[in-house]
Design a protein around this motif. Sequence first.
Motif, PDB file in Angstrom:
ATOM      1  N   THR A  15       0.802  -1.222   0.000  1.00 10.88           N
ATOM      2  CA  THR A  15       0.000   0.000   0.000  1.00 10.88           C
ATOM      3  C   THR A  15       0.833   1.269   0.000  1.00 10.88           C
ATOM      4  OG1 THR A  15      -0.177  -0.240   2.408  1.00 10.88           O
ATOM      5  CG2 THR A  15      -2.006  -1.089   1.066  1.00 10.88           C
ATOM      6  N   GLY A  16       2.145   1.130   0.019  1.00 15.30           N
ATOM      7  CA  GLY A  16       3.008   2.298  -0.059  1.00 15.30           C
ATOM      8  C   GLY A  16       4.466   1.897  -0.053  1.00 15.30           C
ATOM      9  N   HIS A  17       5.295   2.807  -0.539  1.00 15.24           N
ATOM     10  CA  HIS A  17       6.739   2.607  -0.492  1.00 15.24           C
ATOM     11  C   HIS A  17       7.385   3.965  -0.655  1.00 15.24           C
ATOM     12  CE1 HIS A  17       6.976   3.117  -4.859  1.00 15.24           C
ATOM     13  NE2 HIS A  17       5.930   2.311  -4.935  1.00 15.24           N
ATOM     14  N   GLY A  18       8.562   4.099  -0.114  1.00 12.66           N
ATOM     15  CA  GLY A  18       9.286   5.352  -0.226  1.00 12.66           C
ATOM     16  C   GLY A  18      10.675   5.192   0.349  1.00 12.66           C
ATOM     17  N   GLU A  19      11.331   6.297   0.563  1.00 15.71           N
ATOM     18  CA  GLU A  19      12.699   6.280   1.082  1.00 15.71           C
ATOM     19  C   GLU A  19      12.727   5.567   2.437  1.00 15.71           C
ATOM     20  OE1 GLU A  19      16.626   6.686   0.835  1.00 15.71           O
ATOM     21  OE2 GLU A  19      15.303   7.492  -0.704  1.00 15.71           O
ATOM     22  N   GLY A  20      13.289   4.372   2.466  1.00 16.39           N
ATOM     23  CA  GLY A  20      13.491   3.646   3.721  1.00 16.39           C
ATOM     24  C   GLY A  20      12.321   2.846   4.241  1.00 16.39           C
ATOM     25  N   TYR A  21      11.267   2.663   3.441  1.00 18.31           N
ATOM     26  CA  TYR A  21      10.156   1.856   3.945  1.00 18.31           C
ATOM     27  C   TYR A  21       9.339   1.229   2.812  1.00 18.31           C
ATOM     28  CZ  TYR A  21       6.462   5.098   2.600  1.00 18.31           C
ATOM     29  OH  TYR A  21       5.590   5.861   1.871  1.00 18.31           O
ATOM     30  N   ILE A  22       8.602   0.191   3.211  1.00 19.74           N
ATOM     31  CA  ILE A  22       7.575  -0.444   2.384  1.00 19.74           C
ATOM     32  C   ILE A  22       6.377  -0.616   3.304  1.00 19.74           C
ATOM     33  CG2 ILE A  22       6.916  -2.557   1.153  1.00 19.74           C
ATOM     34  CD1 ILE A  22       9.988  -2.922   0.633  1.00 19.74           C
ATOM     35  N   ALA A  23       5.182  -0.349   2.827  1.00 19.47           N
ATOM     36  CA  ALA A  23       3.977  -0.547   3.629  1.00 19.47           C
ATOM     37  C   ALA A  23       3.180  -1.704   3.040  1.00 19.47           C
ATOM     38  CB  ALA A  23       3.131   0.716   3.653  1.00 19.47           C
ATOM     39  N   VAL A  24       2.831  -2.662   3.894  1.00 17.57           N
ATOM     40  CA  VAL A  24       2.003  -3.794   3.503  1.00 17.57           C
ATOM     41  C   VAL A  24       0.723  -3.698   4.322  1.00 17.57           C
ATOM     42  CG1 VAL A  24       1.807  -6.301   3.362  1.00 17.57           C
ATOM     43  CG2 VAL A  24       4.026  -5.205   2.976  1.00 17.57           C
ATOM     44  N   ASN A  25      -0.400  -3.619   3.629  1.00 13.23           N
ATOM     45  CA  ASN A  25      -1.688  -3.421   4.300  1.00 13.23           C
ATOM     46  C   ASN A  25      -1.623  -2.258   5.285  1.00 13.23           C
ATOM     47  OD1 ASN A  25      -2.721  -5.536   2.807  1.00 13.23           O
ATOM     48  ND2 ASN A  25      -2.330  -7.043   4.392  1.00 13.23           N
ATOM     49  N   TYR A  26      -1.009  -1.189   4.858  1.00 11.12           N
ATOM     50  CA  TYR A  26      -0.862   0.074   5.592  1.00 11.12           C
ATOM     51  C   TYR A  26       0.056  -0.019   6.810  1.00 11.12           C
ATOM     52  CZ  TYR A  26      -4.660   1.246   2.527  1.00 11.12           C
ATOM     53  OH  TYR A  26      -5.421   1.424   1.400  1.00 11.12           O
ATOM     54  N   GLN A  27       0.759  -1.119   6.977  1.00 10.59           N
ATOM     55  CA  GLN A  27       1.733  -1.247   8.065  1.00 10.59           C
ATOM     56  C   GLN A  27       3.108  -0.913   7.502  1.00 10.59           C
ATOM     57  OE1 GLN A  27       2.044  -5.099   9.931  1.00 10.59           O
ATOM     58  NE2 GLN A  27       3.670  -4.420  11.279  1.00 10.59           N
ATOM     59  N   ARG A  28       3.724   0.113   8.043  1.00  5.93           N
ATOM     60  CA  ARG A  28       5.025   0.577   7.565  1.00  5.93           C
ATOM     61  C   ARG A  28       6.128  -0.347   8.079  1.00  5.93           C
ATOM     62  NH1 ARG A  28       7.103   6.274   6.444  1.00  5.93           N
ATOM     63  NH2 ARG A  28       9.339   6.094   6.750  1.00  5.93           N
ATOM     64  N   MET A 101      13.767  -6.067 -10.740  1.00  9.83           N
ATOM     65  CA  MET A 101      13.451  -4.666 -11.033  1.00  9.83           C
ATOM     66  C   MET A 101      13.753  -3.828  -9.806  1.00  9.83           C
ATOM     67  SD  MET A 101       9.343  -5.380 -11.393  1.00  9.83           S
ATOM     68  CE  MET A 101       9.591  -6.775 -12.447  1.00  9.83           C
ATOM     69  N   ASP A 102      13.714  -2.517  -9.940  1.00  8.34           N
ATOM     70  CA  ASP A 102      13.896  -1.704  -8.749  1.00  8.34           C
ATOM     71  C   ASP A 102      12.678  -1.911  -7.842  1.00  8.34           C
ATOM     72  OD1 ASP A 102      11.818   0.198  -9.463  1.00  8.34           O
ATOM     73  OD2 ASP A 102      13.267   1.269 -10.695  1.00  8.34           O
ATOM     74  N   THR A 103      12.811  -1.563  -6.573  1.00  7.42           N
ATOM     75  CA  THR A 103      11.752  -1.865  -5.610  1.00  7.42           C
ATOM     76  C   THR A 103      10.423  -1.185  -5.928  1.00  7.42           C
ATOM     77  OG1 THR A 103      13.300  -2.499  -3.876  1.00  7.42           O
ATOM     78  CG2 THR A 103      11.129  -1.762  -3.149  1.00  7.42           C
ATOM     79  N   PRO A 104      10.389   0.094  -6.318  1.00  2.52           N
ATOM     80  CA  PRO A 104       9.073   0.672  -6.653  1.00  2.52           C
ATOM     81  C   PRO A 104       8.352  -0.097  -7.767  1.00  2.52           C
ATOM     82  CG  PRO A 104      10.656   2.426  -6.309  1.00  2.52           C
ATOM     83  CD  PRO A 104      11.431   1.128  -6.306  1.00  2.52           C
ATOM     84  N   ALA A 105       9.071  -0.497  -8.808  1.00  3.97           N
ATOM     85  CA  ALA A 105       8.468  -1.272  -9.895  1.00  3.97           C
ATOM     86  C   ALA A 105       8.035  -2.652  -9.403  1.00  3.97           C
ATOM     87  CB  ALA A 105       9.447  -1.399 -11.058  1.00  3.97           C
ATOM     88  N   ARG A 118      -2.420 -14.721  -8.809  1.00  2.00           N
ATOM     89  CA  ARG A 118      -1.177 -15.475  -9.027  1.00  2.00           C
ATOM     90  C   ARG A 118      -0.497 -15.795  -7.692  1.00  2.00           C
ATOM     91  NH1 ARG A 118       1.040 -14.207 -14.173  1.00  2.00           N
ATOM     92  NH2 ARG A 118       2.551 -15.811 -13.704  1.00  2.00           N
ATOM     93  N   ASN A 119       0.196 -16.900  -7.641  1.00  2.00           N
ATOM     94  CA  ASN A 119       0.983 -17.293  -6.472  1.00  2.00           C
ATOM     95  C   ASN A 119       2.356 -16.639  -6.607  1.00  2.00           C
ATOM     96  OD1 ASN A 119       2.001 -18.580  -4.199  1.00  2.00           O
ATOM     97  ND2 ASN A 119       2.477 -20.461  -5.298  1.00  2.00           N
ATOM     98  N   VAL A 120       2.424 -15.352  -6.290  1.00  2.00           N
ATOM     99  CA  VAL A 120       3.618 -14.542  -6.491  1.00  2.00           C
ATOM    100  C   VAL A 120       4.241 -14.199  -5.141  1.00  2.00           C
ATOM    101  CG1 VAL A 120       2.256 -12.397  -6.533  1.00  2.00           C
ATOM    102  CG2 VAL A 120       4.501 -12.449  -7.613  1.00  2.00           C
ATOM    103  N   ALA A 121       5.552 -14.097  -5.134  1.00  2.00           N
ATOM    104  CA  ALA A 121       6.279 -13.622  -3.950  1.00  2.00           C
ATOM    105  C   ALA A 121       7.036 -12.373  -4.362  1.00  2.00           C
ATOM    106  CB  ALA A 121       7.242 -14.682  -3.431  1.00  2.00           C
ATOM    107  N   ALA A 122       7.011 -11.371  -3.492  1.00  2.00           N
ATOM    108  CA  ALA A 122       7.838 -10.173  -3.694  1.00  2.00           C
ATOM    109  C   ALA A 122       8.940 -10.212  -2.661  1.00  2.00           C
ATOM    110  CB  ALA A 122       6.997  -8.909  -3.543  1.00  2.00           C
ATOM    111  N   ALA A 123      10.172 -10.236  -3.111  1.00  2.00           N
ATOM    112  CA  ALA A 123      11.344 -10.178  -2.242  1.00  2.00           C
ATOM    113  C   ALA A 123      11.904  -8.768  -2.414  1.00  2.00           C
ATOM    114  CB  ALA A 123      12.365 -11.241  -2.632  1.00  2.00           C
ATOM    115  N   LEU A 124      11.729  -7.931  -1.394  1.00  2.00           N
ATOM    116  CA  LEU A 124      11.951  -6.504  -1.560  1.00  2.00           C
ATOM    117  C   LEU A 124      13.010  -5.942  -0.625  1.00  2.00           C
ATOM    118  CD1 LEU A 124       8.161  -5.590  -1.600  1.00  2.00           C
ATOM    119  CD2 LEU A 124       9.649  -5.894  -3.588  1.00  2.00           C
ATOM    120  N   LEU A 125      13.988  -5.285  -1.227  1.00  2.00           N
ATOM    121  CA  LEU A 125      14.962  -4.513  -0.457  1.00  2.00           C
ATOM    122  C   LEU A 125      14.406  -3.099  -0.320  1.00  2.00           C
ATOM    123  CD1 LEU A 125      18.287  -5.592  -2.190  1.00  2.00           C
ATOM    124  CD2 LEU A 125      17.252  -6.553  -0.139  1.00  2.00           C
ATOM    125  N   VAL A 126      14.612  -2.498   0.836  1.00  2.00           N
ATOM    126  CA  VAL A 126      14.095  -1.134   1.070  1.00  2.00           C
ATOM    127  C   VAL A 126      14.998  -0.140   0.400  1.00  2.00           C
ATOM    128  CG1 VAL A 126      13.496   0.542   2.837  1.00  2.00           C
ATOM    129  CG2 VAL A 126      13.063  -1.869   3.221  1.00  2.00           C
TER     130      VAL A 126
END
Length: 126
Positions: A15-28, A101-105, A118-126
């Motif tokens: 639900t969001g991403h930015g400098e130093g964070y990723i939000a999943v279901n609005y949890q930063r 890809m880069d994290t925002p993409a 889809r049975n997808v996994a996102a492995a994300l670096l901040v």
Amino acid sequence: MKLHLNTAQGQNAITGHGEGYIAVNYQRLEHAVIVMPTAPVVRWQIADFSNDTVAPKLADFECVLALSPELVVFGSGKIFRFPESAIMAAFARAKIGFEVMDTPAACRTYNVLMSEGRNVAAALLV
């Protein structure tokens, strides 16, 4: 402004991403994560790759392989960086798609694939 119907009820949406964070279901979250549609969000224990000369290693991805998704979207941080070829080969042997890809993409791509069921996994670096 483009609006989309949210069909991800009861699933893990980014639900969001930015400098130093990723939000999943609005949890930063201010650390690397592995996100799948219905599994608990996992803090990804991966080295810091702020130094551009360091790349992820196969051992960093063993926990992602163990989840057996059909596709992994790897968000490599602010910049696009390919991991070592052994990682790509391990996913190919397991017949798991692997996209870099880069994290925002990666966040956007994960949400689209997740909303398609889809049975997808996102492995994300901040």
